[in-house]
Design a protein around this motif. Structure first.
Motif, PDB file in Angstrom:
ATOM      1  N   SER A  87       0.823  -1.216   0.000  1.00  0.00           N
ATOM      2  CA  SER A  87       0.000   0.000   0.000  1.00  0.00           C
ATOM      3  C   SER A  87       0.853   1.261   0.000  1.00  0.00           C
ATOM      4  O   SER A  87       0.348   2.357  -0.148  1.00  0.00           O
ATOM      5  N   HIS A  89      -6.581  -6.152  -0.928  1.00  0.00           N
ATOM      6  CA  HIS A  89      -5.433  -5.949  -0.039  1.00  0.00           C
ATOM      7  C   HIS A  89      -4.976  -7.282   0.545  1.00  0.00           C
ATOM      8  O   HIS A  89      -5.644  -7.864   1.398  1.00  0.00           O
ATOM      9  N   VAL A  90      -3.838  -7.756   0.069  1.00  0.00           N
ATOM     10  CA  VAL A  90      -3.256  -9.045   0.521  1.00  0.00           C
ATOM     11  C   VAL A  90      -4.318 -10.142   0.568  1.00  0.00           C
ATOM     12  O   VAL A  90      -4.458 -10.854   1.576  1.00  0.00           O
ATOM     13  N   GLY A 139      -5.919  -6.278  12.753  1.00  0.00           N
ATOM     14  CA  GLY A 139      -4.513  -6.284  12.338  1.00  0.00           C
ATOM     15  C   GLY A 139      -4.264  -5.204  11.317  1.00  0.00           C
ATOM     16  O   GLY A 139      -5.144  -4.401  11.007  1.00  0.00           O
ATOM     17  N   GLY A 140      -3.048  -5.191  10.809  1.00  0.00           N
ATOM     18  CA  GLY A 140      -2.696  -4.215   9.788  1.00  0.00           C
ATOM     19  C   GLY A 140      -2.196  -2.905  10.359  1.00  0.00           C
ATOM     20  O   GLY A 140      -1.645  -2.079   9.648  1.00  0.00           O
ATOM     21  N   ALA A 141      -2.409  -2.685  11.643  1.00  0.00           N
ATOM     22  CA  ALA A 141      -1.959  -1.474  12.341  1.00  0.00           C
ATOM     23  C   ALA A 141      -1.994  -1.821  13.829  1.00  0.00           C
ATOM     24  O   ALA A 141      -2.642  -2.802  14.216  1.00  0.00           O
ATOM     25  N   HIS A 145      -5.227  -9.876  18.302  1.00  0.00           N
ATOM     26  CA  HIS A 145      -4.305  -8.906  17.722  1.00  0.00           C
ATOM     27  C   HIS A 145      -3.378  -9.647  16.750  1.00  0.00           C
ATOM     28  O   HIS A 145      -2.710 -10.602  17.137  1.00  0.00           O
ATOM     29  N   ALA A 146      -3.364  -9.208  15.500  1.00  0.00           N
ATOM     30  CA  ALA A 146      -2.548  -9.900  14.489  1.00  0.00           C
ATOM     31  C   ALA A 146      -1.595  -8.922  13.826  1.00  0.00           C
ATOM     32  O   ALA A 146      -1.892  -7.731  13.707  1.00  0.00           O
ATOM     33  N   TRP A 147      -0.468  -9.444  13.413  1.00  0.00           N
ATOM     34  CA  TRP A 147       0.500  -8.636  12.667  1.00  0.00           C
ATOM     35  C   TRP A 147       0.781  -9.317  11.335  1.00  0.00           C
ATOM     36  O   TRP A 147       0.850 -10.557  11.253  1.00  0.00           O
ATOM     37  N   GLU A 194       3.970  -8.592   2.201  1.00  0.00           N
ATOM     38  CA  GLU A 194       5.078  -9.511   1.900  1.00  0.00           C
ATOM     39  C   GLU A 194       4.985 -10.823   2.670  1.00  0.00           C
ATOM     40  O   GLU A 194       5.722 -11.765   2.398  1.00  0.00           O
ATOM     41  N   PRO A 205       1.392  -8.410  19.127  1.00  0.00           N
ATOM     42  CA  PRO A 205       0.864  -9.437  18.224  1.00  0.00           C
ATOM     43  C   PRO A 205       1.265 -10.838  18.691  1.00  0.00           C
ATOM     44  O   PRO A 205       0.561 -11.812  18.437  1.00  0.00           O
ATOM     45  N   THR A 257      11.591  -6.503   7.575  1.00  0.00           N
ATOM     46  CA  THR A 257      10.225  -5.983   7.460  1.00  0.00           C
ATOM     47  C   THR A 257      10.132  -4.463   7.473  1.00  0.00           C
ATOM     48  O   THR A 257       9.111  -3.908   7.068  1.00  0.00           O
TER      49      THR A 257
HETATM   50  P1  AMP Z   1       0.619  -3.702   4.475  1.00  0.00           P
HETATM   51  O1  AMP Z   1       1.660  -4.425   3.715  1.00  0.00           O
HETATM   52  O2  AMP Z   1       0.019  -2.574   3.732  1.00  0.00           O
HETATM   53  O3  AMP Z   1      -0.429  -4.619   5.018  1.00  0.00           O
HETATM   54  O4  AMP Z   1       1.327  -3.013   5.730  1.00  0.00           O
HETATM   55  C1  AMP Z   1       2.087  -3.772   6.625  1.00  0.00           C
HETATM   56  C2  AMP Z   1       2.524  -2.914   7.767  1.00  0.00           C
HETATM   57  O5  AMP Z   1       1.419  -2.601   8.625  1.00  0.00           O
HETATM   58  C3  AMP Z   1       3.512  -3.596   8.687  1.00  0.00           C
HETATM   59  O6  AMP Z   1       4.832  -3.551   8.181  1.00  0.00           O
HETATM   60  C4  AMP Z   1       3.358  -2.805   9.963  1.00  0.00           C
HETATM   61  O7  AMP Z   1       4.097  -1.603   9.918  1.00  0.00           O
HETATM   62  C5  AMP Z   1       1.890  -2.477   9.967  1.00  0.00           C
HETATM   63  N1  AMP Z   1       1.200  -3.447  10.845  1.00  0.00           N
HETATM   64  C6  AMP Z   1       0.533  -4.535  10.494  1.00  0.00           C
HETATM   65  N2  AMP Z   1       0.033  -5.156  11.581  1.00  0.00           N
HETATM   66  C7  AMP Z   1       0.428  -4.453  12.660  1.00  0.00           C
HETATM   67  C8  AMP Z   1       0.277  -4.585  14.076  1.00  0.00           C
HETATM   68  N3  AMP Z   1      -0.443  -5.556  14.595  1.00  0.00           N
HETATM   69  N4  AMP Z   1       0.878  -3.678  14.872  1.00  0.00           N
HETATM   70  C9  AMP Z   1       1.603  -2.663  14.350  1.00  0.00           C
HETATM   71  N5  AMP Z   1       1.776  -2.468  13.032  1.00  0.00           N
HETATM   72  C10 AMP Z   1       1.198  -3.354  12.186  1.00  0.00           C
END
Ligand code: AMP
Length: 542
Positions: free
Chosen positions: A186, A231-232, A302-304, A324-326, A330, A359, A416
């Motif tokens: 993004s 989106h992914v 997730g995603g933020a 909570h997911a990260w 990629e 996460p 990352t």
């Molecule tokens: P995208 O590839 O657009 O989905 O963005 C990924 C980025 O979103 C990651 O490298 C993080 O910086 C951020 N992100 C995703 N999940 C989390 C989370 N649970 N906590 C903090 N940042 C996150």
């Protein structure tokens, strides 16, 4: 050598065959543009996907070609999710919120041959037309079968095309290492970069999503991916749902808090996933009008960063535990997650909320480490913060069309760009996006930590912190907040005093660096747009 196991390729058609056979009657619900619900099934989706393969083949699509979608989450988009890769072509999901220049850029970069586009999104393509290849074919998803009337050269109506198309007599034999999907990042911090998902990575990721300590979706679930299919791969949920047989509910373009809350109630959704801003909207809707969300057993956020205040409010006010997911584009994207009560604590135990501020452990199949500036691995002590690196079968090994990129310089690992700590139990905590950290007199300030604290302050609905250049401190934090009640916003002094209870003075914004605003800008996928906030700040500088 003999006696080994069968070498069945891990290809997307195996998911389609399973959905068509054992889950043929399982429901797929999709919201039309007019708000009505369209009800279909995996059996019907599979039959139509097979006809779509015939239609795309007739349009000249061959293995390796890219076919784009510009569409919301719908059953037609789901059909493309299967038809395109099962034909041996590559599904390029274009983000519908890109500007016309960006749309033209990604379509050209990907070398797309055909675009499948929602009728409501035709204007975005039309605007990009002068910069799009002249031989691009357009197929229009339209609820009323009027796609051919769209103002795009040679536009075809999707329904008319399917009505006359026949499935191919034989499908191509797929290689599990061939590309199945393509998604561009993004670009919160720079130009978009393409990530190519292989059949193998897509199938393994779908298996992973079913594991209890990963997303943990199952046959009994009714899944609402609010996260967009552009989106992914909607966090891999469409493939995972078809694999495990969950009912799938697709919200179309209706992404407001009220519309989503109504859908959660009406379809008795058990599992929903999206970025924090979405769950904030739905929470506000619940506060206005209580819906029966008793079927909802899990929200994956997730995603933020997951704001603790939001996680606590969902539990206390709606009884819904938040996972909570990260993850990242990629990483396909599921990389780490922590469910409520995953260590045996009650979901409303303060210690459990503390665990879910991270996460947590990498999901089974992924490995993680943090490295310092010199590239050396840092200890797992929960304190040493470095760049998070991950590896695993659904992690990218390169960007599409970029020969070498620094993110892949550490052999076998993906860097990352996120700053993180890992504790002795292997739990990852994201401290910040590397580029969002604030460096004040040589010391780092985490924008995430300040935002989380601001969100716990009474009267704050949204918060964002970015750096501004500062003659004395190098960089200083600037806090933007949106008030819960615009008529009674919190004062800058009250906010700084509130933060002062948790942070040393040197980490605090000055009261004149606290801005109460009507709205905080969001990126195309609903995350806070810090790039834009920084630009606005720069433009305000004398
Ligand atoms: P995208 O590839 O657009 O989905 O963005 C990924 C980025 O979103 C990651 O490298 C993080 O910086 C951020 N992100 C995703 N999940 C989390 C989370 N649970 N906590 C903090 N940042 C996150």
């Amino acid at each position: 050598m003999y006696g080994l196991m069968q070498e069945v390729p891990l290809t997307v058609d195996s998911i389609l065959r399973r959905a068509r056979s054992v889950f043929a009657a399982r429901e797929v619900v999709s919201r039309r543009d007019d708000g009505q619900l369209h009800r279909t099934s995996y059996g019907e989706v599979a039959a139509r996907a097979e006809r779509l393969m015939g239609a795309l083949h007739a349009l000249g699509v061959r293995p390796g070609d890219r076919v784009a979608t510009l569409a919301w989450n719908s059953h037609r988009h789901l059909e493309a999710y299967f038809a395109v890769p099962c034909l041996g072509a590559v599904l390029h999901t274009v983000n519908v919120r890109l500007t016309r220049e960006q749309i033209a850029w990604v379509v050209r970069h990907a070398g797309d041959r055909v675009v499948l586009v929602d009728r409501s999104l035709v204007p975005a393509l039309q605007a990009a037309l002068p910069d799009l290849p002249s031989d691009l074919r357009y197929v229009v998803f339209d609820d009323d079968g009027r796609g051919a009337a769209a103002a795009l050269p040679g536009a075809l109506d999707y329904e008319a095309l399917l009505a006359t198309a026949a499935p191919l007599p034989a499908l191509p034999v797929l290689d599990e290492r061939a590309a199945a999907g393509l998604c561009y990042t993004s670009g919160t911090t720079g130009e978009p970069k393409g990530v190519l998902y292989s059949h193998r990575s897509t199938v393994l990721h779908a298996f992973g999503c079913g594991m209890a300590d990963s997303l943990g979706i199952a046959q009994r679930d009714c899944v609402l991916p609010v996260v967009p299919m552009f989106h992914v791969n909607a966090w891999g949920l469409p493939y995972a749902c078809a694999l495990v047989g969950s009912k799938l509910v697709l919200p179309g373009s209706h992404l407001g808090g009220d519309a989503l809350a109504a859908l959660l109630e009406q379809e008795r959704v058990t599992f929903a996933a999206g970025v924090p801003t979405i769950w904030n909207l739905v929470l506000q809707s619940q506060r206005r009008r209580r819906r029966d969300l008793s079927a909802l057993r899990r929200i994956v956020l997730g995603g933020a960063p997951a704001p603790r205040a939001l996680v606590e409010a969902w539990q206390a006010e709606c009884g819904v535990p938040i996972t909570h997911a990260w993850g990242m584009t990629e990483t396909s994207p599921v990389g780490a997650c922590t469910h409520a009560g995953s260590t045996g604590l009650a979901p409303d135990d303060p210690a459990d909320f503390t665990l879910r501020e991270k996460p947590g452990r990498p999901v089974p199949g992924l490995e993680a480490k943090v490295v310092g500036d010199d590239g050396r691995e840092l200890p797992w002590d929960g304190a040493s913060s470095g760049e998070l690196c991950v590896r695993g079968p659904w992690v990218a090994s390169a960007y599409f069309g970029i020969a070498a990129h620094e993110a892949f310089a550490d052999a076998g690992w993906f860097r990352t760009g996120d700053m993180a700590t890992i504790d002795a139990d292997g739990r990852i905590a994201i401290t910040d996006r590397k580029k969002d950290l604030i460096k004040s007199r040589g010391e780092w300030i985490s924008s995430n930590a300040l935002e989380n604290a601001a969100l716990r302050c009474d009267g704050v609905l949204e918060a964002a912190v970015v750096a501004r250049p500062d003659a004395l401190r190098d960089e200083a934090p600037v806090l933007f907040v949106v008030a819960r009640d615009a008529a009674a916003p919190p004062s800058a002094h009250a906010l700084v005093a509130w933060l002062g209870a948790s942070f040393p003075r040197w980490q605090l914004p000055r009261p004149e660096d606290v801005h109460v605003v009507d709205a905080i800008p969001k990126t195309s996928v609903g995350k806070i747009d810090k790039k834009l906030l920084r630009r606005r700040l720069r433009e305000q500088q004398p």
